[in-house]
Scaffold this motif. Structure first.
Motif, short mmCIF file in Angstrom:
data_model
loop_
_atom_site.label_atom_id
_atom_site.label_comp_id
_atom_site.label_asym_id
_atom_site.label_seq_id
_atom_site.Cartn_x
_atom_site.Cartn_y
_atom_site.Cartn_z
N ARG A 145 0.73 -1.11 -0.03
CA ARG A 145 0.16 -0.12 0.04
C ARG A 145 0.92 1.21 -0.02
NH1 ARG A 145 -4.55 1.59 -0.07
NH2 ARG A 145 -5.71 -0.36 -0.89
N MET A 146 0.60 2.21 -1.05
CA MET A 146 1.60 3.43 -1.04
C MET A 146 0.88 4.40 -0.46
SD MET A 146 4.27 2.60 -3.24
CE MET A 146 4.16 3.71 -4.63
N GLY A 147 -0.40 4.61 -0.33
CA GLY A 147 -1.22 5.60 0.18
C GLY A 147 -2.41 5.23 0.98
N PRO A 148 -3.11 6.17 1.74
CA PRO A 148 -4.32 5.64 2.46
C PRO A 148 -5.28 5.01 1.54
CG PRO A 148 -4.10 8.09 2.31
CD PRO A 148 -2.82 7.59 1.96
N GLU A 149 -6.18 4.39 2.09
CA GLU A 149 -7.14 3.76 1.21
C GLU A 149 -8.23 5.05 0.93
OE1 GLU A 149 -8.92 0.51 2.84
OE2 GLU A 149 -7.04 -0.16 3.57
N PRO A 150 -9.05 4.78 -0.22
CA PRO A 150 -9.97 5.95 -0.67
C PRO A 150 -10.84 6.53 0.57
CG PRO A 150 -9.80 4.41 -2.16
CD PRO A 150 -9.03 3.78 -1.36
N GLY A 151 -11.37 5.76 1.36
CA GLY A 151 -12.32 6.05 2.23
C GLY A 151 -11.70 6.68 3.49
N CYS A 152 -10.27 6.32 3.62
CA CYS A 152 -9.55 6.08 4.94
C CYS A 152 -8.84 7.47 5.19
CB CYS A 152 -8.76 4.88 5.25
SG CYS A 152 -10.07 3.64 5.48
N ARG A 153 -9.18 8.59 4.66
CA ARG A 153 -8.35 9.79 4.99
C ARG A 153 -8.46 10.40 6.15
NH1 ARG A 153 -5.44 11.09 0.08
NH2 ARG A 153 -5.80 9.49 -1.15
N PHE A 154 -7.80 11.49 6.64
CA PHE A 154 -7.90 12.23 7.86
C PHE A 154 -9.08 13.08 7.43
CE2 PHE A 154 -7.01 13.76 11.95
CZ PHE A 154 -7.18 15.31 11.69
N ASN A 155 -10.39 13.00 8.15
CA ASN A 155 -11.54 13.59 7.81
C ASN A 155 -11.59 15.00 8.60
OD1 ASN A 155 -13.94 14.71 7.31
ND2 ASN A 155 -14.98 12.63 7.35
N ALA A 156 -11.14 15.96 7.95
CA ALA A 156 -10.94 17.19 8.51
C ALA A 156 -12.22 17.89 9.28
CB ALA A 156 -10.25 18.33 7.62
N SER A 157 -13.47 17.79 8.40
CA SER A 157 -14.71 18.15 8.84
C SER A 157 -15.17 17.72 10.16
CB SER A 157 -15.70 18.63 7.84
OG SER A 157 -15.89 17.35 7.18
N ARG A 158 -15.03 16.24 10.03
CA ARG A 158 -15.76 15.38 11.06
C ARG A 158 -14.73 15.56 12.25
NH1 ARG A 158 -16.02 8.95 10.69
NH2 ARG A 158 -13.90 9.30 10.20
N THR A 159 -13.47 15.90 12.17
CA THR A 159 -12.56 16.18 13.38
C THR A 159 -12.97 17.44 13.81
OG1 THR A 159 -10.91 14.94 12.15
CG2 THR A 159 -10.21 15.99 14.14
N GLN A 160 -13.11 18.39 12.94
CA GLN A 160 -13.46 19.79 13.55
C GLN A 160 -14.72 19.73 14.24
OE1 GLN A 160 -15.50 22.53 13.15
NE2 GLN A 160 -14.01 23.81 14.07
N GLN A 161 -15.85 18.92 13.88
CA GLN A 161 -17.14 18.83 14.54
C GLN A 161 -16.90 18.27 16.05
OE1 GLN A 161 -19.53 16.65 12.11
NE2 GLN A 161 -19.65 18.06 10.73
#
Lengths: 257, 115
Positions: A145-161
């Motif tokens: 695996r060279m990068g995060p999976e498509p649905g598995c990135r750091f979710n900025a908006s959810r984290t902000q909430q």
């Protein structure tokens, strides 16, 4: 299988063709005795003092392992160290020393071995029961695996909430006090981190910083700059303000493979 | 550009980083008084210069530099941080600096990258 230098040969007993990746060790027993952790670790040491050891150098690496059949003898002789094994990486497949065919060996009775030479560092009980499995090396397969999976990135908006909700709920109605606010600040940082760990996608490292200050007539500016990969990494922040204090929380999520 | 050493596990060195940070702060807000108009510019320059200097060291890290500048008025200020990372390779360093009219707190977080 190879000989540990400086040790005498083992008594002869049949090899069962057990494969192992351990360092070599000797097994000597004239009766099935339970193993203690120290015994496993210091087996080689005892070998050099064993008289009457003979036979071709045979190894039964897998057999001295974590199988313990009887505990009675261990209770009788808590300091007995009949069998020793250096670093163990395989689970036991057989326990040949427990078989009646094993003979012609000698146990150093009454020998007290210090814990100093034991390499593994696990917990031991003096009743002879080991409390922990020997450390096993874990081999993990390459995931390519060279990068995060498509649905598995750091979710900025959810984290902000999450961040905003945590700050609001925790600091609602709290008054600034110099003694308690430093602990409050640390507690908030830990709390935010623990909440984020649940929603954190795998392979992401999280850095969270919280600034809490007394609300006065002063001005304050908090800024942040980072060197990261914009495709995979992100950050968010949240601010809380009431009549007596203010709080700023910053969270960065960094991808690591 | 310096080359990275692949295969080496270099741990973060907080002392080096704190020296870099101190020099940057001194250079930017060394002898001046707090000013509402300029504080924006100051914080931006502090973080930017610090980051540039850290990157120049050529180590295999991602960096996060936070800076808080607060006017001295008797109010209290606390900062805390909590990080979920590999403690053997990653690290942070925080530098507190003050002069007659303001406080400056700069935190540097360094997260190792796999090479």
């Amino acid at each position: 299988m190879h000989l540990v230098p400086g040790h005498s040969r083992t008594p002869s007993f049949p090899l069962d063709g057990i494969k192992c990746v351990l360092e070599s060790f000797f097994i000597m027993a004239n009766q099935p005795l339970p193993l203690s952790q120290e015994t496993l670790a210091q087996f080689n040491r005892s070998m050099s003092t064993e008289p009457g050891a003979s036979g071709p150098p045979r190894r039964r690496l897998g057999s001295i392992s974590t199988r313990r059949s009887s505990k009675d003898q261990s209770k009788d002789q808590p300091h007995h160290r009949p069998l020793f094994l250096r670093s163990m990486t395989l689970p036991s497949s057989e326990s040949s020393f427990l078989s009646p065919t094993v003979s012609n060996s000698h146990i150093s009775m009454g020998k007290r071995f210090s814990f100093a030479g034991w390499h593994q560092g696990g917990r031991v009980s003096f009743s002879g029961l080991y409390l922990q499995q020997p450390i096993q090396e874990v081999y993990v397969e390459n995931t390519y695996r060279m990068g995060p999976e498509p649905g598995c990135r750091f979710n900025a908006s959810r984290t902000q909430q999450i961040l905003q909700a945590t700050l609001d709920s925790y600091l609602e109605g709290v008054c600034y006090s110099p003694d308690s606010c430093s602990q409050l600040c640390q507690m908030l940082a830990d709390l935010v981190l623990s909440k984020l760990k649940d929603v954190n996608p795998p392979r992401y490292k999280v850095v969270c910083q919280v600034v809490v200050g007394q609300s006065g007539k002063q001005g304050i500016r908090v800024s942040s700059r980072s060197l990261m990969n914009p495709n995979t990494d992100n950050y968010t922040s949240a601010v809380f303000h009431n009549h007596s204090l203010f709080a700023v929380a910053l969270v960065h999520g960094l991808y690591f493979e | 550009m310096e080359e990275y050493h692949s295969g080496d596990e270099v741990a973060f060195s907080p002392d080096d980083a704190s020296n870099v940070v101190k020099e940057c702060i001194e250079g930017i807000v060394g002898g001046v008084d707090y000013s509402q108009n300029k504080v924006n510019q100051w914080t931006a320059s502090i973080v930017e210069h610090t980051l540039t200097q850290l990157v120049k060291q050529g180590k295999p890290f991602k960096y996060i530099v936070n800076c808080a500048v607060m006017q001295k008025s008797g109010a209290g200020l606390h900062t805390a941080n909590s990080c979920y990372w590999d403690t053997t390779t990653d690290g942070s360093c925080t530098v507190r600096w003050e002069n007659r009219t303001m406080y400056c707190v700069v935190s540097v977080f360094a997260v190792a990258i796999a090479l």
